[in-house]
Write an enzyme that holds these catalytic residues in place. Structure first.
Site, short mmCIF file in Angstrom:
data_model
loop_
_atom_site.label_atom_id
_atom_site.label_comp_id
_atom_site.label_asym_id
_atom_site.label_seq_id
_atom_site.Cartn_x
_atom_site.Cartn_y
_atom_site.Cartn_z
N PHE A 120 0.63 -1.20 -0.05
CA PHE A 120 -0.03 -0.07 0.21
C PHE A 120 1.10 1.37 -0.13
O PHE A 120 1.97 1.59 0.59
CB PHE A 120 -0.72 0.09 1.05
CG PHE A 120 -2.26 0.64 1.00
CD1 PHE A 120 -3.33 0.06 0.59
CD2 PHE A 120 -2.00 2.53 1.55
CE1 PHE A 120 -4.35 1.43 0.35
CE2 PHE A 120 -2.77 3.05 1.31
CZ PHE A 120 -3.64 2.82 0.81
N ARG A 162 -0.74 12.66 0.89
CA ARG A 162 -1.19 13.25 0.32
C ARG A 162 0.10 14.33 -0.12
O ARG A 162 0.46 14.24 -1.90
CB ARG A 162 -2.23 13.81 -0.08
CG ARG A 162 -3.27 12.84 -0.34
CD ARG A 162 -4.94 13.44 -0.98
NE ARG A 162 -6.11 13.15 -0.79
CZ ARG A 162 -6.30 11.95 -0.99
NH1 ARG A 162 -6.07 11.40 -1.95
NH2 ARG A 162 -7.87 11.21 -0.88
#
Ligand code: IMP
Ligand code: MG
Length: 173
Positions: free
Chosen positions: A150, A163
């Site tokens: 991930f 992000r």
């Protein structure tokens, strides 16, 4: 969180974006393509890609969701949360995705877009995790293949966090 292991460096991502832009530019010259980005994760890649393309094009965004709060696994139930604001009939459409994982999001989106009769429909994805695929999808322009971990950064999040990393990092230990 700087201890998260880097999976793809900024330089590696920049080179991949430039290569993709060259391929797309030569295929879509004079076609005024409509790039449809899949929010939210794609916003960083879309901005970099459009600047690298530096050619006439239009941009739209859709938002799909299949992840529950704080999860790293898809629920498998994809929904279009925000669809298109204008028609795509007769347009040369290029779907722009941050990452293709199980393939369910892209499969759902391509069906939704195909119903609207675009002149052509292709896919550009920055990252691919082929080992996780559940639904077969064709990626016409692929940036980088990554292992089954991930990842966060470059627009990608875990529970809305991380992000902002300029590179791609692994969340798993
Ligand atoms: P799919 O339907 O499993 O292919 O999921 C695709 C979407 O899930 C992507 O557009 C991302 O938003 C999200 N996703 C898949 N893998 C990751 C990851 O490793 N990190 C962050 N988001 C991911
Ligand atoms: Mg996405």
């Amino acid at each position: 969180m700087s201890e998260l292991q880097v999976v793809c460096s900024e330089q590696c991502i920049r080179s991949a974006v430039e290569r993709l832009a060259c391929e797309i530019r030569s295929d879509y010259q004079d076609k005024n393509p409509l790039l449809i980005g899949v929010l939210k994760g794609v916003f960083v890649f879309m901005a970099d890609l459009v600047r690298s393309l530096n050619m006439p094009l239009e941009v739209e965004f859709v938002r799909l969701s299949s992840y529950g709060y704080g999860r790293t696994e898809s629920s498998g139930d994809v929904k279009v949360i925000h669809g298109l604001e204008s028609g795509i009939e007769g347009r040369h459409v290029l779907v722009v995705e941050d990452i293709v994982d199980e393939g369910r999001t892209l499969d759902h989106l391509l069906r939704y877009l195909n119903e609207q009769k675009p002149a052509s429909l292709k896919v550009c994805a920055l990252f691919n995790k082929p080992s996780r695929r559940q639904v077969p999808v064709n990626i016409d322009y692929l940036g980088l293949t990554i292992p089954n971990v991930f990842v966060v950064g470059c627009g990608l999040d875990y529970d809305e966090k991380f992000r902002y990393f300029p590179d791609l990092r692994c969340l798993d230990d």
